[in-house]
Write an enzyme that holds these catalytic residues in place. Structure first.
Site, PDB file in Angstrom:
ATOM      1  N   PHE A   1     -16.416 -19.462 -10.822  1.00 17.14           N
ATOM      2  CA  PHE A   1     -15.325 -20.350 -10.410  1.00 17.14           C
ATOM      3  C   PHE A   1     -15.544 -21.023  -9.053  1.00 17.14           C
ATOM      4  O   PHE A   1     -15.424 -22.248  -8.928  1.00 17.14           O
ATOM      5  CB  PHE A   1     -13.998 -19.570 -10.397  1.00 17.14           C
ATOM      6  N   ASN A   2     -15.833 -20.260  -8.010  1.00 15.59           N
ATOM      7  CA  ASN A   2     -15.891 -20.850  -6.661  1.00 15.59           C
ATOM      8  C   ASN A   2     -16.947 -21.953  -6.567  1.00 15.59           C
ATOM      9  O   ASN A   2     -16.748 -22.964  -5.886  1.00 15.59           O
ATOM     10  CB  ASN A   2     -16.203 -19.776  -5.608  1.00 15.59           C
TER      11      ASN A   2
ATOM     12  N   ASN B   1      -8.145 -21.381  -5.784  1.00 14.72           N
ATOM     13  CA  ASN B   1      -7.331 -20.669  -6.771  1.00 14.72           C
ATOM     14  C   ASN B   1      -6.025 -21.410  -7.041  1.00 14.72           C
ATOM     15  O   ASN B   1      -5.547 -21.460  -8.163  1.00 14.72           O
ATOM     16  CB  ASN B   1      -7.014 -19.259  -6.286  1.00 14.72           C
TER      17      ASN B   1
ATOM     18  N   HIS C   1     -13.343  -9.248  -6.739  1.00 19.17           N
ATOM     19  CA  HIS C   1     -14.546  -9.986  -6.317  1.00 19.17           C
ATOM     20  C   HIS C   1     -14.671 -10.097  -4.794  1.00 19.17           C
ATOM     21  O   HIS C   1     -15.687  -9.730  -4.195  1.00 19.17           O
ATOM     22  CB  HIS C   1     -14.498 -11.417  -6.861  1.00 19.17           C
ATOM     23  N   ASP C   2     -13.646 -10.698  -4.178  1.00 18.61           N
ATOM     24  CA  ASP C   2     -13.795 -11.143  -2.790  1.00 18.61           C
ATOM     25  C   ASP C   2     -13.884  -9.997  -1.796  1.00 18.61           C
ATOM     26  O   ASP C   2     -14.510 -10.138  -0.729  1.00 18.61           O
ATOM     27  CB  ASP C   2     -12.626 -12.066  -2.417  1.00 18.61           C
TER      28      ASP C   2
ATOM     29  N   ASP D   1      -8.804 -12.374  -2.647  1.00 23.13           N
ATOM     30  CA  ASP D   1      -8.937 -12.831  -1.255  1.00 23.13           C
ATOM     31  C   ASP D   1      -7.971 -12.042  -0.373  1.00 23.13           C
ATOM     32  O   ASP D   1      -8.312 -11.633   0.748  1.00 23.13           O
ATOM     33  CB  ASP D   1      -8.558 -14.314  -1.127  1.00 23.13           C
TER      34      ASP D   1
ATOM     35  N   THR E   1     -14.783 -16.862   0.644  1.00 26.17           N
ATOM     36  CA  THR E   1     -14.433 -16.295  -0.665  1.00 26.17           C
ATOM     37  C   THR E   1     -13.677 -17.294  -1.541  1.00 26.17           C
ATOM     38  O   THR E   1     -12.972 -16.888  -2.473  1.00 26.17           O
ATOM     39  CB  THR E   1     -13.611 -14.993  -0.498  1.00 26.17           C
TER      40      THR E   1
ATOM     41  N   ASP F   1      -9.214 -18.601  -0.236  1.00 33.34           N
ATOM     42  CA  ASP F   1      -8.207 -19.322  -1.044  1.00 33.34           C
ATOM     43  C   ASP F   1      -7.279 -18.315  -1.721  1.00 33.34           C
ATOM     44  O   ASP F   1      -7.212 -18.250  -2.943  1.00 33.34           O
ATOM     45  CB  ASP F   1      -8.899 -20.228  -2.081  1.00 33.34           C
TER      46      ASP F   1
HETATM   47  C1  BDR Z   1     -13.650 -15.984  -7.599  1.00 35.87           C
HETATM   48  O1  BDR Z   1     -12.738 -16.894  -8.198  1.00 35.87           O
HETATM   49  C2  BDR Z   1     -11.441 -16.699  -7.703  1.00 35.87           C
HETATM   50  O2  BDR Z   1     -10.493 -16.781  -8.728  1.00 35.87           O
HETATM   51  C3  BDR Z   1     -11.439 -15.374  -7.005  1.00 35.87           C
HETATM   52  O3  BDR Z   1     -10.550 -15.377  -5.904  1.00 35.87           O
HETATM   53  C4  BDR Z   1     -12.864 -15.200  -6.566  1.00 35.87           C
HETATM   54  O4  BDR Z   1     -13.084 -15.739  -5.280  1.00 35.87           O
HETATM   55  C5  BDR Z   1     -14.282 -15.161  -8.700  1.00 35.87           C
HETATM   56  O5  BDR Z   1     -14.968 -15.966  -9.592  1.00 35.87           O
HETATM   57 CA    CA Z   2     -11.259 -16.383  -3.809  1.00 33.07          CA
END
Ligand code: BDR
Ligand code: CA
Length: 325
Positions: free
Chosen positions: A174-175, A48, A256-257, A24, A133, A19
Protein backbone atom coordinates in the site's frame (compact mmCIF):
# COMPACT_ATOMS: atom_id res chain seq x y z
CA UNK A 1 11.66 -6.00 30.41
CA UNK A 2 11.78 -2.36 29.30
CA UNK A 3 14.92 -1.57 27.32
CA UNK A 4 17.33 1.03 28.54
CA UNK A 5 20.03 2.93 26.73
CA UNK A 6 23.59 1.70 27.16
CA UNK A 7 25.55 3.60 29.82
CA UNK A 8 27.02 6.78 28.37
CA UNK A 9 24.68 6.84 25.38
CA UNK A 10 21.61 8.98 24.99
CA UNK A 11 18.27 7.91 23.54
CA UNK A 12 18.10 7.83 19.77
CA UNK A 13 16.41 11.00 18.48
CA UNK A 14 13.65 10.06 16.05
CA UNK A 15 11.28 12.02 13.80
CA UNK A 16 8.30 9.92 12.70
CA UNK A 17 6.51 10.65 9.41
CA UNK A 18 3.22 8.76 9.35
CA UNK A 19 -0.43 8.42 8.27
CA UNK A 20 -2.25 7.12 11.37
CA UNK A 21 -3.80 4.52 10.87
CA UNK A 22 -4.01 1.82 13.53
CA UNK A 23 -0.48 0.48 13.16
CA UNK A 24 1.04 3.97 12.82
CA UNK A 25 -0.66 4.89 16.10
CA UNK A 26 0.78 1.80 17.80
CA UNK A 27 4.22 2.69 16.39
CA UNK A 28 3.97 6.15 17.99
CA UNK A 29 2.93 4.59 21.30
CA UNK A 30 5.83 2.13 21.20
CA UNK A 31 8.32 4.91 20.46
CA UNK A 32 7.11 6.97 23.39
CA UNK A 33 7.00 4.02 25.75
CA UNK A 34 10.57 2.90 25.14
CA UNK A 35 13.37 4.78 26.90
CA UNK A 36 15.87 4.12 24.12
CA UNK A 37 13.84 6.35 21.75
CA UNK A 38 13.39 10.12 22.02
CA UNK A 39 10.50 10.99 19.70
CA UNK A 40 11.17 14.64 18.90
CA UNK A 41 8.51 15.37 16.27
CA UNK A 42 5.75 13.76 14.24
CA UNK A 43 4.97 14.73 10.65
CA UNK A 44 1.91 13.55 8.79
CA UNK A 45 1.07 12.61 5.24
CA UNK A 46 -2.07 11.60 3.40
CA UNK A 47 -2.34 7.84 2.97
CA UNK A 48 -4.54 5.59 5.03
CA UNK A 49 -6.99 8.51 5.17
CA UNK A 50 -6.90 12.19 4.27
CA UNK A 51 -4.26 14.52 5.70
CA UNK A 52 -6.79 16.21 7.97
CA UNK A 53 -7.59 12.86 9.60
CA UNK A 54 -4.00 11.58 9.81
CA UNK A 55 -2.94 14.84 11.46
CA UNK A 56 -5.84 14.77 13.93
CA UNK A 57 -5.08 11.16 14.72
CA UNK A 58 -1.42 11.87 15.46
CA UNK A 59 -2.45 14.72 17.77
CA UNK A 60 -5.03 12.54 19.45
CA UNK A 61 -2.56 9.73 20.16
CA UNK A 62 -0.01 12.15 21.61
CA UNK A 63 -2.76 13.68 23.79
CA UNK A 64 -3.67 10.25 25.12
CA UNK A 65 -0.04 9.63 26.00
CA UNK A 66 0.24 13.00 27.74
CA UNK A 67 2.83 14.06 25.14
CA UNK A 68 1.15 17.07 23.61
CA UNK A 69 4.59 18.70 23.86
CA UNK A 70 5.76 16.69 20.83
CA UNK A 71 5.06 18.86 17.77
CA UNK A 72 2.96 17.55 14.90
CA UNK A 73 3.40 19.11 11.46
CA UNK A 74 1.16 18.33 8.51
CA UNK A 75 2.78 17.48 5.20
CA UNK A 76 1.58 16.61 1.75
CA UNK A 77 -2.16 16.14 1.24
CA UNK A 78 -1.78 14.12 -1.95
CA UNK A 79 0.79 12.03 -3.82
CA UNK A 80 3.24 13.87 -6.09
CA UNK A 81 1.59 12.96 -9.40
CA UNK A 82 -1.44 10.78 -8.79
CA UNK A 83 -4.73 11.23 -7.00
CA UNK A 84 -4.91 10.07 -3.40
CA UNK A 85 -6.28 6.57 -2.82
CA UNK A 86 -6.89 5.82 0.83
CA UNK A 87 -7.21 2.64 2.89
CA UNK A 88 -10.37 3.77 4.69
CA UNK A 89 -11.80 0.32 4.01
CA UNK A 90 -9.18 -1.03 6.43
CA UNK A 91 -8.78 1.81 8.96
CA UNK A 92 -12.28 3.35 8.82
CA UNK A 93 -13.18 6.81 7.52
CA UNK A 94 -11.48 8.47 10.51
CA UNK A 95 -8.37 6.31 10.20
CA UNK A 96 -8.70 5.02 13.76
CA UNK A 97 -11.91 2.98 13.74
CA UNK A 98 -12.59 1.22 17.02
CA UNK A 99 -12.22 3.68 19.90
CA UNK A 100 -14.82 6.45 20.12
CA UNK A 101 -13.77 9.61 18.25
CA UNK A 102 -12.10 12.32 20.34
CA UNK A 103 -11.16 15.83 19.23
CA UNK A 104 -7.51 16.62 19.95
CA UNK A 105 -6.90 19.34 22.54
CA UNK A 106 -4.55 21.30 20.29
CA UNK A 107 -3.79 21.77 16.63
CA UNK A 108 -0.74 21.09 14.49
CA UNK A 109 2.33 23.29 14.18
CA UNK A 110 2.26 26.27 11.86
CA UNK A 111 5.22 24.71 10.08
CA UNK A 112 4.71 22.29 7.24
CA UNK A 113 6.20 18.81 7.59
CA UNK A 114 9.10 19.77 5.35
CA UNK A 115 9.74 22.96 7.33
CA UNK A 116 9.61 20.96 10.58
CA UNK A 117 12.08 18.40 9.26
CA UNK A 118 14.36 21.17 8.01
CA UNK A 119 14.25 22.87 11.41
CA UNK A 120 14.96 19.64 13.28
CA UNK A 121 17.89 18.71 11.04
CA UNK A 122 19.31 22.23 11.09
CA UNK A 123 19.18 22.56 14.87
CA UNK A 124 20.41 19.03 15.63
CA UNK A 125 23.90 18.54 16.99
CA UNK A 126 23.90 14.82 16.13
CA UNK A 127 22.26 13.12 13.13
CA UNK A 128 18.57 12.29 13.49
CA UNK A 129 16.81 9.03 12.63
CA UNK A 130 13.81 9.36 10.31
CA UNK A 131 11.05 6.75 10.37
CA UNK A 132 8.41 6.76 7.63
CA UNK A 133 5.32 4.57 7.94
CA UNK A 134 3.07 6.08 5.27
CA UNK A 135 3.44 6.92 1.59
CA UNK A 136 6.85 8.48 0.97
CA UNK A 137 5.57 11.82 -0.36
CA UNK A 138 7.13 13.93 2.41
CA UNK A 139 10.34 11.91 2.34
CA UNK A 140 10.76 12.54 -1.40
CA UNK A 141 10.56 16.25 -0.58
CA UNK A 142 13.36 15.78 1.95
CA UNK A 143 15.47 14.04 -0.69
CA UNK A 144 14.88 16.71 -3.31
CA UNK A 145 14.65 19.89 -1.29
CA UNK A 146 17.02 19.37 1.64
CA UNK A 147 20.18 17.91 0.04
CA UNK A 148 22.34 20.19 2.21
CA UNK A 149 20.96 18.44 5.31
CA UNK A 150 21.20 14.79 4.24
CA UNK A 151 24.36 14.37 6.30
CA UNK A 152 22.22 15.08 9.39
CA UNK A 153 20.01 12.06 8.65
CA UNK A 154 21.46 9.18 10.62
CA UNK A 155 19.23 6.75 8.73
CA UNK A 156 15.77 6.40 7.26
CA UNK A 157 13.71 3.35 8.22
CA UNK A 158 10.56 2.82 6.22
CA UNK A 159 7.62 0.46 6.41
CA UNK A 160 6.78 -0.23 2.81
CA UNK A 161 7.25 -2.55 -0.11
CA UNK A 162 7.65 -6.27 -0.45
CA UNK A 163 10.27 -8.55 -1.94
CA UNK A 164 7.55 -10.98 -2.91
CA UNK A 165 3.77 -10.46 -2.91
CA UNK A 166 1.94 -7.17 -2.45
CA UNK A 167 -1.07 -6.51 -0.26
CA UNK A 168 -2.88 -3.71 -2.09
CA UNK A 169 -2.38 -5.20 -5.52
CA UNK A 170 -0.87 -8.59 -6.26
CA UNK A 171 2.38 -6.74 -7.01
CA UNK A 172 2.47 -3.82 -4.61
CA UNK A 173 2.33 -2.89 -0.95
CA UNK A 174 0.00 0.00 0.00
CA UNK A 175 2.48 2.72 1.06
CA UNK A 176 4.57 2.37 -2.09
CA UNK A 177 1.52 1.92 -4.33
CA UNK A 178 -0.09 5.17 -3.14
CA UNK A 179 2.90 7.27 -4.21
CA UNK A 180 5.30 5.21 -6.32
CA UNK A 181 6.90 8.34 -7.78
CA UNK A 182 7.91 9.49 -4.31
CA UNK A 183 9.15 6.02 -3.38
CA UNK A 184 11.24 5.95 -6.56
CA UNK A 185 12.97 9.19 -5.52
CA UNK A 186 13.65 7.86 -2.02
CA UNK A 187 15.08 4.52 -3.12
CA UNK A 188 17.31 6.21 -5.72
CA UNK A 189 18.77 8.27 -2.86
CA UNK A 190 19.36 5.27 -0.58
CA UNK A 191 22.46 3.39 0.51
CA UNK A 192 23.05 0.46 2.83
CA UNK A 193 23.26 1.39 6.53
CA UNK A 194 26.70 0.60 7.91
CA UNK A 195 28.28 0.56 4.43
CA UNK A 196 29.92 3.34 2.44
CA UNK A 197 27.78 6.45 2.80
CA UNK A 198 26.84 7.15 -0.81
CA UNK A 199 23.33 8.40 0.02
CA UNK A 200 20.84 8.24 2.85
CA UNK A 201 21.19 4.97 4.82
CA UNK A 202 17.88 3.25 4.10
CA UNK A 203 16.15 0.26 5.69
CA UNK A 204 13.03 -1.22 4.13
CA UNK A 205 10.71 -3.14 6.43
CA UNK A 206 8.33 -4.78 3.97
CA UNK A 207 5.60 -7.36 4.04
CA UNK A 208 7.94 -10.37 4.40
CA UNK A 209 8.59 -9.03 7.87
CA UNK A 210 5.36 -7.34 8.86
CA UNK A 211 3.04 -10.17 7.86
CA UNK A 212 4.81 -12.17 10.58
CA UNK A 213 4.33 -9.38 13.14
CA UNK A 214 0.69 -9.90 14.06
CA UNK A 215 -1.46 -9.58 17.15
CA UNK A 216 -4.71 -11.41 17.88
CA UNK A 217 -7.93 -10.97 19.88
CA UNK A 218 -6.14 -12.58 22.81
CA UNK A 219 -3.56 -9.82 22.81
CA UNK A 220 -6.35 -7.24 22.68
CA UNK A 221 -7.91 -8.87 25.73
CA UNK A 222 -4.57 -8.94 27.53
CA UNK A 223 -4.21 -5.18 27.02
CA UNK A 224 -7.83 -4.27 27.76
CA UNK A 225 -8.24 -2.61 31.12
CA UNK A 226 -4.50 -2.27 31.77
CA UNK A 227 -4.71 1.53 31.59
CA UNK A 228 -5.65 4.23 29.12
CA UNK A 229 -3.05 3.19 26.56
CA UNK A 230 -3.75 -0.54 26.84
CA UNK A 231 -7.48 0.08 26.58
CA UNK A 232 -7.06 2.30 23.52
CA UNK A 233 -4.85 -0.29 21.78
CA UNK A 234 -7.35 -3.04 22.63
CA UNK A 235 -10.13 -1.04 20.98
CA UNK A 236 -7.93 -0.38 17.94
CA UNK A 237 -7.23 -4.11 17.71
CA UNK A 238 -10.91 -5.01 18.02
CA UNK A 239 -11.41 -3.27 14.68
CA UNK A 240 -8.07 -4.05 13.04
CA UNK A 241 -7.94 -7.75 13.91
CA UNK A 242 -11.61 -8.08 12.94
CA UNK A 243 -10.92 -6.54 9.53
CA UNK A 244 -8.05 -8.95 8.83
CA UNK A 245 -10.09 -11.93 10.00
CA UNK A 246 -12.99 -11.00 7.72
CA UNK A 247 -10.98 -9.87 4.71
CA UNK A 248 -8.08 -12.36 4.68
CA UNK A 249 -9.23 -15.12 7.03
CA UNK A 250 -6.18 -14.47 9.22
CA UNK A 251 -6.12 -15.10 12.94
CA UNK A 252 -4.62 -11.70 13.66
CA UNK A 253 -3.62 -8.33 12.24
CA UNK A 254 -0.10 -7.35 11.18
CA UNK A 255 1.11 -4.35 13.16
CA UNK A 256 3.23 -3.33 10.16
CA UNK A 257 4.41 0.11 11.21
CA UNK A 258 5.41 -0.73 14.77
CA UNK A 259 8.14 -2.99 13.38
CA UNK A 260 10.15 0.07 12.29
CA UNK A 261 10.34 1.31 15.88
CA UNK A 262 10.90 -2.20 17.24
CA UNK A 263 13.84 -2.55 14.84
CA UNK A 264 15.40 0.63 16.26
CA UNK A 265 14.83 -0.53 19.84
CA UNK A 266 16.34 -3.96 19.19
CA UNK A 267 18.32 -4.29 15.94
CA UNK A 268 18.55 -8.08 16.39
CA UNK A 269 14.79 -8.51 15.96
CA UNK A 270 14.59 -8.11 12.17
CA UNK A 271 16.96 -9.90 9.79
CA UNK A 272 18.02 -7.68 6.89
CA UNK A 273 20.03 -8.18 3.73
CA UNK A 274 21.57 -5.53 1.47
CA UNK A 275 19.70 -5.41 -1.85
CA UNK A 276 19.19 -3.21 -4.86
CA UNK A 277 15.58 -2.03 -4.81
CA UNK A 278 13.90 -0.17 -7.63
CA UNK A 279 10.30 1.01 -7.77
CA UNK A 280 8.01 0.39 -10.72
CA UNK A 281 6.29 3.65 -11.67
CA UNK A 282 4.78 2.85 -15.06
CA UNK A 283 3.45 -0.66 -15.57
CA UNK A 284 -0.33 -0.83 -15.25
CA UNK A 285 -0.17 -4.23 -13.59
CA UNK A 286 2.84 -3.76 -11.37
CA UNK A 287 2.86 -0.08 -10.44
CA UNK A 288 4.27 0.44 -6.96
CA UNK A 289 6.15 -2.83 -6.94
CA UNK A 290 9.48 -2.76 -5.10
CA UNK A 291 11.68 -4.82 -7.40
CA UNK A 292 14.18 -6.15 -4.88
CA UNK A 293 17.19 -7.99 -6.27
CA UNK A 294 17.26 -10.71 -3.62
CA UNK A 295 19.78 -12.87 -5.51
CA UNK A 296 21.97 -10.04 -6.92
CA UNK A 297 21.16 -11.02 -10.49
CA UNK A 298 21.33 -7.46 -11.87
CA UNK A 299 24.76 -6.48 -10.62
CA UNK A 300 23.27 -3.17 -9.48
CA UNK A 301 24.69 -1.87 -6.18
CA UNK A 302 22.56 -2.38 -3.08
CA UNK A 303 20.73 0.78 -2.01
CA UNK A 304 18.91 -0.49 1.08
CA UNK A 305 18.95 -3.02 3.89
CA UNK A 306 15.80 -5.06 3.30
CA UNK A 307 14.05 -6.96 6.07
CA UNK A 308 13.40 -10.62 5.32
CA UNK A 309 12.41 -12.07 8.70
CA UNK A 310 11.49 -11.19 12.29
CA UNK A 311 11.55 -12.94 15.63
CA UNK A 312 7.80 -12.66 16.10
CA UNK A 313 7.66 -13.86 19.70
CA UNK A 314 10.10 -11.21 20.85
CA UNK A 315 8.24 -8.54 18.86
CA UNK A 316 4.93 -9.46 20.50
CA UNK A 317 6.52 -9.53 23.95
CA UNK A 318 8.05 -6.11 23.35
CA UNK A 319 4.72 -4.62 22.28
CA UNK A 320 2.75 -6.06 25.18
CA UNK A 321 5.40 -4.96 27.66
CA UNK A 322 5.54 -1.39 26.43
CA UNK A 323 1.81 -0.90 25.87
CA UNK A 324 0.66 -1.97 29.33
CA UNK A 325 1.92 -0.42 32.58
C1 BDR B 1 0.87 -0.16 5.38
O1 BDR B 1 -0.35 0.31 4.83
C2 BDR B 1 -1.10 1.00 5.79
O2 BDR B 1 -2.46 0.68 5.69
C3 BDR B 1 -0.51 0.66 7.12
O3 BDR B 1 -0.62 1.75 8.03
C4 BDR B 1 0.92 0.35 6.81
O4 BDR B 1 1.74 1.50 6.88
C5 BDR B 1 0.90 -1.67 5.23
O5 BDR B 1 0.84 -2.03 3.90
CA1 CA C 1 0.97 3.58 7.88
Amino acid sequence: MPSTTAPGTSPRRVLHDCDPGHDDAIAIMLAIADPSIDLIAVTTVAGNVTLEHTTNNALRVLDLLGRGDIPVAAGRAAPRVRDLSTAAVMHGESGLAGPLPVTPSSGPSELTALEMIEQVLTEATEPITLVATGPLTNMADVVEQLPHLHHMIRELVIMGGAVELGNWTPAAEFNIWVDPDAADIVFRAGCVPGGERTGIPLTMIGLEVTHRAWLTDEHADALRGTGDVGQFVAELLDHFVGFHQDRFGWEGAPIHDAVTIAHLIDPTLVTTLPMNVQVETESALCIGRTVADRWSVTGQPANAAVGIDIDRNRFVTMLLDRLSP
